[in-house]
Enzyme design. Structure first.
Site, PDB file in Angstrom:
ATOM      1  N   HIS A 252       0.627   3.990  -2.811  1.00 10.86           N
ATOM      2  CA  HIS A 252       0.631   5.592  -2.475  1.00 10.86           C
ATOM      3  C   HIS A 252       1.644   6.584  -2.751  1.00 10.86           C
ATOM      4  CE1 HIS A 252      -3.015   5.391   0.454  1.00 10.86           C
ATOM      5  NE2 HIS A 252      -3.201   4.302  -0.598  1.00 10.86           N
TER       6      HIS A 252
ATOM      7  N   HIS B 165      -4.998  -6.671  -2.869  1.00  8.10           N
ATOM      8  CA  HIS B 165      -5.838  -6.529  -1.850  1.00  8.10           C
ATOM      9  C   HIS B 165      -6.079  -8.338  -1.533  1.00  8.10           C
ATOM     10  CE1 HIS B 165      -7.821  -2.586  -2.322  1.00  8.10           C
ATOM     11  NE2 HIS B 165      -6.860  -2.320  -2.210  1.00  8.10           N
TER      12      HIS B 165
ATOM     13  N   ARG C  48       0.772  -0.958  -0.059  1.00  6.15           N
ATOM     14  CA  ARG C  48       0.033   0.000  -0.058  1.00  6.15           C
ATOM     15  C   ARG C  48       0.816   1.283   0.040  1.00  6.15           C
ATOM     16  NH1 ARG C  48      -3.654   2.532   4.288  1.00  6.15           N
ATOM     17  NH2 ARG C  48      -5.241   3.777   2.996  1.00  6.15           N
TER      18      ARG C  48
ATOM     19  N   ASN D 227      -5.539   8.637   4.328  1.00  5.90           N
ATOM     20  CA  ASN D 227      -4.299   7.946   3.990  1.00  5.90           C
ATOM     21  C   ASN D 227      -3.382   7.830   5.322  1.00  5.90           C
ATOM     22  OD1 ASN D 227      -5.336   7.984   1.376  1.00  5.90           O
ATOM     23  ND2 ASN D 227      -4.537  10.226   1.317  1.00  5.90           N
TER      24      ASN D 227
HETATM   25  C1  HEM Z   1      -8.899   1.826  -7.221  1.00  6.01           C
HETATM   26  C2  HEM Z   1      -7.779   1.478  -6.528  1.00  6.01           C
HETATM   27  C3  HEM Z   1      -7.849   1.283  -4.898  1.00  6.01           C
HETATM   28  C4  HEM Z   1      -8.622   1.613  -3.863  1.00  6.01           C
HETATM   29  C5  HEM Z   1      -9.970   2.511  -4.163  1.00  6.01           C
HETATM   30  C6  HEM Z   1      -7.888   1.218  -2.771  1.00  6.01           C
HETATM   31  C7  HEM Z   1      -8.492   1.306  -1.407  1.00  6.01           C
HETATM   32  C8  HEM Z   1      -8.042   0.839  -0.336  1.00  6.01           C
HETATM   33  C9  HEM Z   1      -8.658   0.980   0.756  1.00  6.01           C
HETATM   34  C10 HEM Z   1      -9.742   1.959   1.367  1.00  6.01           C
HETATM   35  C11 HEM Z   1      -7.830   0.282   1.784  1.00  6.01           C
HETATM   36  C12 HEM Z   1      -8.132   0.166   3.402  1.00  6.01           C
HETATM   37  C13 HEM Z   1      -7.103   1.028   3.994  1.00  6.01           C
HETATM   38  C14 HEM Z   1      -7.311   1.102   5.719  1.00  6.01           C
HETATM   39  O1  HEM Z   1      -8.560   0.679   5.930  1.00  6.01           O
HETATM   40  O2  HEM Z   1      -6.242   1.282   6.431  1.00  6.01           O
HETATM   41  C15 HEM Z   1      -6.879  -0.359   1.212  1.00  6.01           C
HETATM   42  C16 HEM Z   1      -5.968  -1.109   1.724  1.00  6.01           C
HETATM   43  C17 HEM Z   1      -4.936  -1.823   1.170  1.00  6.01           C
HETATM   44  N1  HEM Z   1      -4.455  -1.493  -0.438  1.00  6.01           N
HETATM   45 FE1  HEM Z   1      -5.839  -0.626  -1.693  1.00  6.01          FE
HETATM   46  N2  HEM Z   1      -6.792   0.520  -3.080  1.00  6.01           N
HETATM   47  C18 HEM Z   1      -6.644   0.472  -4.332  1.00  6.01           C
HETATM   48  C19 HEM Z   1      -5.600   0.149  -5.131  1.00  6.01           C
HETATM   49  C20 HEM Z   1      -4.575  -0.549  -4.561  1.00  6.01           C
HETATM   50  C21 HEM Z   1      -3.169  -0.968  -5.130  1.00  6.01           C
HETATM   51  C22 HEM Z   1      -2.803  -0.703  -6.762  1.00  6.01           C
HETATM   52  C23 HEM Z   1      -2.482  -1.385  -4.271  1.00  6.01           C
HETATM   53  C24 HEM Z   1      -1.136  -2.102  -4.470  1.00  6.01           C
HETATM   54  C25 HEM Z   1      -0.767  -2.521  -5.512  1.00  6.01           C
HETATM   55  C26 HEM Z   1      -3.155  -1.638  -2.977  1.00  6.01           C
HETATM   56  C27 HEM Z   1      -2.733  -2.174  -1.811  1.00  6.01           C
HETATM   57  C28 HEM Z   1      -3.626  -2.183  -0.671  1.00  6.01           C
HETATM   58  C29 HEM Z   1      -3.243  -3.020   0.388  1.00  6.01           C
HETATM   59  C30 HEM Z   1      -1.881  -4.143   0.644  1.00  6.01           C
HETATM   60  C31 HEM Z   1      -3.996  -2.693   1.387  1.00  6.01           C
HETATM   61  C32 HEM Z   1      -4.107  -3.421   3.067  1.00  6.01           C
HETATM   62  C33 HEM Z   1      -3.066  -2.193   3.805  1.00  6.01           C
HETATM   63  C34 HEM Z   1      -2.989  -2.966   5.322  1.00  6.01           C
HETATM   64  O3  HEM Z   1      -3.311  -4.025   5.635  1.00  6.01           O
HETATM   65  O4  HEM Z   1      -2.494  -2.108   6.039  1.00  6.01           O
HETATM   66  N3  HEM Z   1      -4.394  -0.975  -3.164  1.00  6.01           N
HETATM   67  N4  HEM Z   1      -7.128   0.050  -0.226  1.00  6.01           N
HETATM   68  C1  LIG Z   2      -7.300   4.993  -0.312  1.00  4.53           C
HETATM   69  C2  LIG Z   2      -7.792   6.132   0.167  1.00  4.53           C
HETATM   70  O1  LIG Z   2      -7.981   6.139   1.433  1.00  4.53           O
HETATM   71  N1  LIG Z   2      -7.769   7.306  -0.439  1.00  4.53           N
HETATM   72  C3  LIG Z   2      -8.128   8.511   0.189  1.00  4.53           C
HETATM   73  C4  LIG Z   2      -6.664   9.623   0.065  1.00  4.53           C
HETATM   74  O2  LIG Z   2      -7.083  10.766   0.834  1.00  4.53           O
HETATM   75  C5  LIG Z   2      -7.867  11.481  -0.049  1.00  4.53           C
HETATM   76  C6  LIG Z   2      -7.808  12.758   0.252  1.00  4.53           C
HETATM   77  O3  LIG Z   2      -8.021  12.977   1.688  1.00  4.53           O
HETATM   78  C7  LIG Z   2      -9.195  10.810  -0.188  1.00  4.53           C
HETATM   79  O4  LIG Z   2     -10.011  11.524  -1.189  1.00  4.53           O
HETATM   80  C8  LIG Z   2      -9.073   9.327  -0.722  1.00  4.53           C
HETATM   81  O5  LIG Z   2      -9.911   8.691  -0.707  1.00  4.53           O
END
Ligand code: HEM
Ligand SMILES: CC(=O)N[C@H]1CO[C@H](CO)[C@@H](O)[C@@H]1O
Ligand SMILES: *[C@@H]1O[C@H](CO)[C@@H](O)[C@H](O)[C@H]1NC(C)=O
Length: 316
Positions: free
Chosen positions: A63, A187, A59, A91
């Site tokens: 980012h 994910h 993640r 974030n």
């Molecule tokens: C449309 C694209 C994406 C959206 C909307 C998205 C959204 C999110 C959100 C909302 C979370 C939860 C964060 C939290 O609660 O702390 C998350 C977690 C995560 N995302 Fe995504 N993500 C996207 C793409 C990606 C990509 C491209 C990667 C890496 C290649 C990625 C890797 C991860 C990982 C590994 C987690 C778990 C993090 C943890 O356990 O600390 N995501 N993502």
């Molecule tokens: C994945 C995620 O949490 N994205 C947020 C990061 O911060 C921007 C701006 O605060 C939000 O619009 C995104 O949804």
């Protein structure tokens, strides 16, 4: 005016050309032969005590690359006068900073001012993916660290977007639909906090989610700071199980489930779900592609001494 614009464009083209010419696999093989093994050993040690480091790094890498390119701008600490990327709104839950700092400290003792923080994130993520059962792949290095990190620059896709809505963010970075679907396969590890998907549980349960899962998550999320595994089956393994889970209506975030519902992405999901080898190959390629977004090379940027702060200005 026209002439000036044209020469800027020409200049821009050639700089980009040099950029792609300068990242290379084993960039540090002569300047710091132990660089990649040092990173790998540190990630291994961390992984042994906390396998969730793979999710944290994936993640963080995403980012970093999606905001001003893969330039380690996400690592900069805010100061009293300036809020940096890592403190931007939602974030804040990005993790893994301590490991990157630790690796940087070790590398500064063996090869001072040589290995960029941007490359440390890239290499550490690559190694953590392999440790979690995912593909192992050579990745080009030679990135330099950025000189700017603003909270206001953070503009990442949100979890409730549609596929076309999310795709905009990826095409803006030169990635396509295949890349996006494959990369969302990250994910397959990690967690989401309930606030990112609470609206799928109540007041009305989202019909596109398996009802047993929805009922279970509603209980979990009674505690608002709770989290749920993004892949409910193999939560610590980098595999194609995420794609099978979403086909079983077990996506946690709306965007996860949308991948199976949108006509454009559904066929990609089912092909990745049915072919582990294709997933491994595509995931490695997409990670390499993501790691080359808007990179700094050559003499651009700097090699930070400490990943959380810019180098002090040179005294002339
Ligand atoms: C449309 C694209 C994406 C959206 C909307 C998205 C959204 C999110 C959100 C909302 C979370 C939860 C964060 C939290 O609660 O702390 C998350 C977690 C995560 N995302 Fe995504 N993500 C996207 C793409 C990606 C990509 C491209 C990667 C890496 C290649 C990625 C890797 C991860 C990982 C590994 C987690 C778990 C993090 C943890 O356990 O600390 N995501 N993502
Ligand atoms: C994945 C995620 O949490 N994205 C947020 C990061 O911060 C921007 C701006 O605060 C939000 O619009 C995104 O949804
Ligand atoms: C969990 O994943 C394993 C390995 O991919 C698979 O064999 C099994 O069928 C999955 N179980 C469920 C309940 O999805």
């Amino acid at each position: 005016m026209k002439i000036i614009l044209q020469s800027i464009l020409i200049f821009h083209c050639c700089v980009l050309y040099l950029v792609s010419a300068q990242l290379q696999v084993g960039f540090y093989s002569s300047t710091c032969p132990q660089a990649e093994t040092t990173v790998r050993q540190a990630v291994q040690t961390q992984f042994n005590s906390d396998p969730s480091i793979t999710a944290a790094l994936l993640r963080m890498h995403f980012h970093d690359c999606f905001v001003r390119g893969c330039d380690a701008s996400i690592l900069i600490k805010s100061t009293k006068s300036k809020k940096s990327e890592r403190d931007a709104g939602a974030n804040k839950t990005v993790r893994g900073f301590e490991l990157i700092d630790k690796i940087k400290k070790t590398l500064e003792t063996v090869c001072p001012s040589t290995i960029s923080c941007a490359d440390i994130i890239t290499l550490a993520t690559r190694d953590a993916v392999a440790l979690a059962g995912g593909p192992s792949y050579p990745i080009p290095t030679g990135r330099r660290d950025g000189l700017v990190s603003n909270a206001d620059d953070v503009n990442l896709p949100g979890p409730s977007l549609t596929v076309p809505g999310a795709l905009q963010f990826f095409t803006n970075k030169g990635l396509n639909l295949n890349d996006m679907v494959t990369l969302l396969g990250a994910h397959t590890v990690g967690v989401a906090h309930c606030n990112f998907f609470q609206d799928r549980l109540s007041p009305v349960p989202d019909k596109t989610m398996d009802p047993t899962l929805a009922a279970q998550l509603l209980k979990t999320c009674a505690k608002s700071t709770a989290t749920a595994f993004l892949d409910q089956n193999t939560s610590f393994t980098v595999d194609n199980e995420y794609f099978r889970q979403i086909m079983l209506k077990k996506g946690i975030l709306k965007i996860d489930q949308e991948l199976t519902l949108d006509k454009s992405s559904a066929p990609i999901v089912s092909s990745l779900a049915s072919n582990e080898n294709a997933f491994r190959q595509n995931f490695a390629n997409a990670m390499i592609k993501m790691a080359s977004i808007d990179i700094l090379v050559g003499s651009a940027g700097e090699i930070r001494k400490s990943c959380g702060v810019f180098n002090p200005p040179k005294v002339l």
